[in-house]
Motif scaffolding. Structure first.
Motif, PDB file in Angstrom:
ATOM      1  N   PHE A   3      51.768  24.480  59.750  1.00  0.00           N
ATOM      2  CA  PHE A   3      52.803  25.018  60.623  1.00  0.00           C
ATOM      3  C   PHE A   3      54.191  24.803  60.034  1.00  0.00           C
ATOM      4  O   PHE A   3      54.419  23.892  59.233  1.00  0.00           O
ATOM      5  N   ASN A   6      53.847  19.427  62.601  1.00  0.00           N
ATOM      6  CA  ASN A   6      52.941  19.025  63.680  1.00  0.00           C
ATOM      7  C   ASN A   6      51.970  17.930  63.274  1.00  0.00           C
ATOM      8  O   ASN A   6      50.802  17.947  63.655  1.00  0.00           O
ATOM      9  N   ARG A  45      54.149  21.347  72.311  1.00  0.00           N
ATOM     10  CA  ARG A  45      53.005  22.254  72.211  1.00  0.00           C
ATOM     11  C   ARG A  45      52.363  22.195  70.826  1.00  0.00           C
ATOM     12  O   ARG A  45      51.167  22.388  70.666  1.00  0.00           O
ATOM     13  N   GLY A  46      53.168  21.904  69.813  1.00  0.00           N
ATOM     14  CA  GLY A  46      52.659  21.843  68.449  1.00  0.00           C
ATOM     15  C   GLY A  46      51.551  20.814  68.280  1.00  0.00           C
ATOM     16  O   GLY A  46      50.673  20.974  67.428  1.00  0.00           O
ATOM     17  N   GLN A  47      51.586  19.748  69.073  1.00  0.00           N
ATOM     18  CA  GLN A  47      50.541  18.725  68.970  1.00  0.00           C
ATOM     19  C   GLN A  47      49.194  19.288  69.436  1.00  0.00           C
ATOM     20  O   GLN A  47      48.163  19.033  68.824  1.00  0.00           O
ATOM     21  N   GLU A  73      48.436  22.459  69.418  1.00  0.00           N
ATOM     22  CA  GLU A  73      48.029  23.506  68.472  1.00  0.00           C
ATOM     23  C   GLU A  73      47.454  22.905  67.195  1.00  0.00           C
ATOM     24  O   GLU A  73      46.463  23.401  66.660  1.00  0.00           O
ATOM     25  N   ALA A  74      48.064  21.805  66.710  1.00  0.00           N
ATOM     26  CA  ALA A  74      47.542  21.171  65.500  1.00  0.00           C
ATOM     27  C   ALA A  74      46.131  20.650  65.747  1.00  0.00           C
ATOM     28  O   ALA A  74      45.247  20.800  64.905  1.00  0.00           O
TER      29      ALA A  74
END
Ligand SMILES: Nc1ncnc2c1ncn2[C@@H]1O[C@H](COP(=O)(O)OP(=O)(O)OP(=O)(O)O)[C@@H](O)[C@H]1O
Ligand SMILES: [Mg+2]
Lengths: 251, 352
Positions: free
Chosen positions: A92, A96, B246-248, B250-251
């Motif tokens: 990303f 992240n 939100r990135g957590q 998604e990862a």
């Protein structure tokens, strides 16, 4: 393996549509990436580049059309989605990384919990990939203790530890200071040379020319042009591609 | 000697009299301390009676009546638990303090903490109850005082924690039915005063049990207590969940982690670490709320003090009695606060 399996594209999008409310973010997107193919996607902001590659591992769902990864179709079936996600690594823009885990734990979490590797095996694999991205000495640190470039290389290593068939990159260098961009791009170039199937959204055109075997230009949710790098940069067919390249190469 | 003196003088000038404002403040504060502290020391130490026979004898001296505490010490701590058997609740207190110290010093690795407390609580219940190993049986109505307070608090807080996690996750679930149930439960528990909730649960709980199964009032109160705190704690945890970018998610998704692994290994650890201060706040509030269970006739450490003060000889010693009880509450609440500070520091190491 029969030659039939070998011949099928690693990733295939067929007439994919996606809407956010009334706005069509992807319209009639079709794309095929062969095993070992290296695709760079570019286009103006809001073109739908992120949305398209996020559809490939179902971080976004598409509403019409078909997406196949390694022959498996992406549907709402959770088991199928998880099976596909195991084969598709993603990097990303914002890294992240998991801030509460050390670099080594970031790398071993999924192999242990998803691939059911033993801790020893996962740690050996993690160290192998940390060496590959040239930061084995940072294994015991927490992400916040690393520079942006180092964090992004850890993120690449984390995805590689799942032994994916495909790697997706969404503007991996856009959040980095200029002096760190090269160290990340170098790692990606090496990865490309190793035969990994890659789809990369980026505006680094020098890198694209060197790495890609195919360029895709998107605008307003549509794939406008698809061409090998020499043609794409020297003789773009579409007016909009020419305009975009003119802007971005002048910078 | 003179070196030490000059150093002390230098320190005083640098820290207490370095500006006119600071100098004035130093003088004013010193005056106030002397003005209010000296009568306190006079009352609590200099004129205190340790051996008086009753409150009138203390009043004659004009100081604190610690003799009351000395006289009623065992009752204040253990209440009506059979006198000859009070070594049992005494061991229970030792077990609790040992568990607290082991947890606070981080001697025990985190994954052994829950089993250690479960085992400890089992041993506690066995000791208090007796009926085995030659220990006479003691009914729960006689489990009084500090052991009762600690059993209620430890059991209630311990049981409320996993429940709170489930409620918080349920309230954010994508399944509408689950979300509605969790939301209704949380709002109901938070919208009712604890005392009303306690009475309600005492009556309602037996309705959910198979007929013939009777559980002691103590355990019903414990369950009511845990259910009540869980609602508050769930909201604290939900606040933490909301703060995770939100990135957590998604990862974790992109790595192929399923819901359980993603929640357990990625999201919850971060959400819990973020909300430690608010969790401890809830825990401290709940610890003090255990005092309210005296209203259904259970004798906690505060109720023991009330009872002891009925002794005609010590009617006037209530300040001393409540101070003593207050110090006990304070010791436990403050140690929770210290623990959380240590934990925050430990979890914060280079992580943000
Ligand atoms: N969650 C969302 N809800 C509504 N609209 C969205 C959402 N995510 C993206 N969009 C819209 O979809 C369009 C495509 O967005 P996308 O992020 O795919 O563009 P992009 O090509 O990656 O752009 P950039 O170069 O800025 O990253 C944009 O117009 C954006 O506003
Ligand atoms: Mg984007």
């Amino acid at each position: 393996m029969g030659s039939g399996v070998q011949d099928r594209p690693m990733i295939e999008l067929r007439h994919v549509y996606k809407w956010f409310g009334a706005q069509a973010v992807l319209s009639d997107v079709s794309l095929a990436v062969a095993r070992g193919g290296r695709v760079v996607v570019c286009g103006p902001s809001g073109a739908g580049k992120s949305t398209m590659i996020r559809c490939i591992n179902r971080l976004e769902d598409h509403q019409q059309g078909e997406i196949f990864v390694d022959g498996m179709e992406l549907t709402a079936d959770v088991k199928q989605i998880e099976a596909i996600r195991r084969e598709v690594g993603m990097v990303f823009q914002q890294f992240n990384l998991f801030p509460h885990l050390t670099v080594l734990e970031n790398l071993t979490l999924a192999p242990i919990r998803v691939r059911r590797m033993s801790r020893r095996e996962a740690e050996d694999l993690a160290m192998l990939h940390l060496e590959r991205v040239r930061i084995p000495e940072q294994a015991g640190k927490y992400p916040a203790q690393l520079s942006g470039g180092q964090q992004q290389r850890v993120a690449i290593a984390r995805a590689l530890c799942m032994k994916p068939q495909v790697m997706l990159f969404d503007e991996p260098t856009s959040a980095l200071d200029p002096e760190m961009i090269k160290e990340v791009l170098d790692v990606m170039l090496e990865l490309a040379q190793s035969g990994m199937t890659m789809i990369c959204v980026t505006h680094e055109m020098g890198f694209a020319r060197e790495m890609a075997d195919m360029l895709v230009f998107m605008d307003r949710g549509e794939v406008i042009e698809t061409a090998p790098p020499d043609l794409f940069f020297t003789a773009p067919r579409n007016e909009r591609t020419r305009l975009f390249l003119g802007q971005i190469l002048r910078r | 000697m003179s070196v030490g003196l000059t150093r002390a003088l230098r320190w005083t000038r640098a820290n207490l009299f370095n500006t006119p404002l600071n100098g004035t403040l130093t003088v004013v504060i010193a005056f106030l301390l002397l003005r209010f502290l000296s009568p306190m020391i006079d009352w609590a130490v200099l004129r205190a009676s340790l051996s008086a026979r009753d409150d009138r004898a203390c009043a004659a001296v004009g100081g604190a009546c610690w003799a009351f505490i000395r006289d009623w010490f065992r009752f204040l701590i253990f209440g009506r638990y059979p006198y000859a058997q009070q070594w049992r609740p005494a061991i229970v207190l030792v077990i609790f303090v040992a568990l607290l110290l082991a947890s606070f010093s981080r001697r025990l690795p985190a994954r052994r903490l829950a089993p250690a407390w479960l085992g400890g609580l089992g041993a506690v219940a066995l000791l208090m109850r007796g009926g085995v190993l030659g220990m006479p049986y003691v009914e729960t109505g006689l489990w009084n005082g500090l052991p009762l307070t600690l059993i209620l608090a430890a059991g209630g807080l311990g049981a409320s924690f996993p429940l709170a996690l489930l409620l918080a996750l349920g309230r954010r679930s994508s399944l509408p039915a689950l979300r509605v149930i969790c939301t209704c439960y949380i709002e109901a528990a938070r919208g009712i005063p604890f005392i009303a909730w306690l009475f309600l649960m005492l009556v309602l709980l037996p309705l959910f049990l198979p007929p013939g199964l009777v559980i002691a009032k103590l355990w019903r109160a414990e369950i009511a207590f845990a259910l009540f705190i869980a609602a508050y704690l769930a909201e604290v945890v939900r606040g933490g969940l909301q703060a995770i970018p939100r990135g957590q998610y998604e990862a974790a998704d992109a790595l192929g982690l399923g819901y359980a692994q993603k929640t357990l290994r990625v999201i919850l650890p971060q959400a819990l670490a973020l909300t430690i201060p608010a969790q401890v706040n809830t825990f401290i509030g709940a610890f003090k709320d255990t005092a309210l269970i005296s209203i259904i006739g259970l004798f906690d450490v505060l109720q023991d003090t009330n009872t002891a003060l009925n002794d005609p000889a010590w009617r006037m010693a209530y300040v001393e009695g409540y101070l003593f009880t207050g110090v006990i509450y304070f010791a436990f609440c403050y140690s929770m606060s210290l623990y959380s500070r240590g934990l925050e520091r430990h979890l914060g190491q280079g992580r943000r």
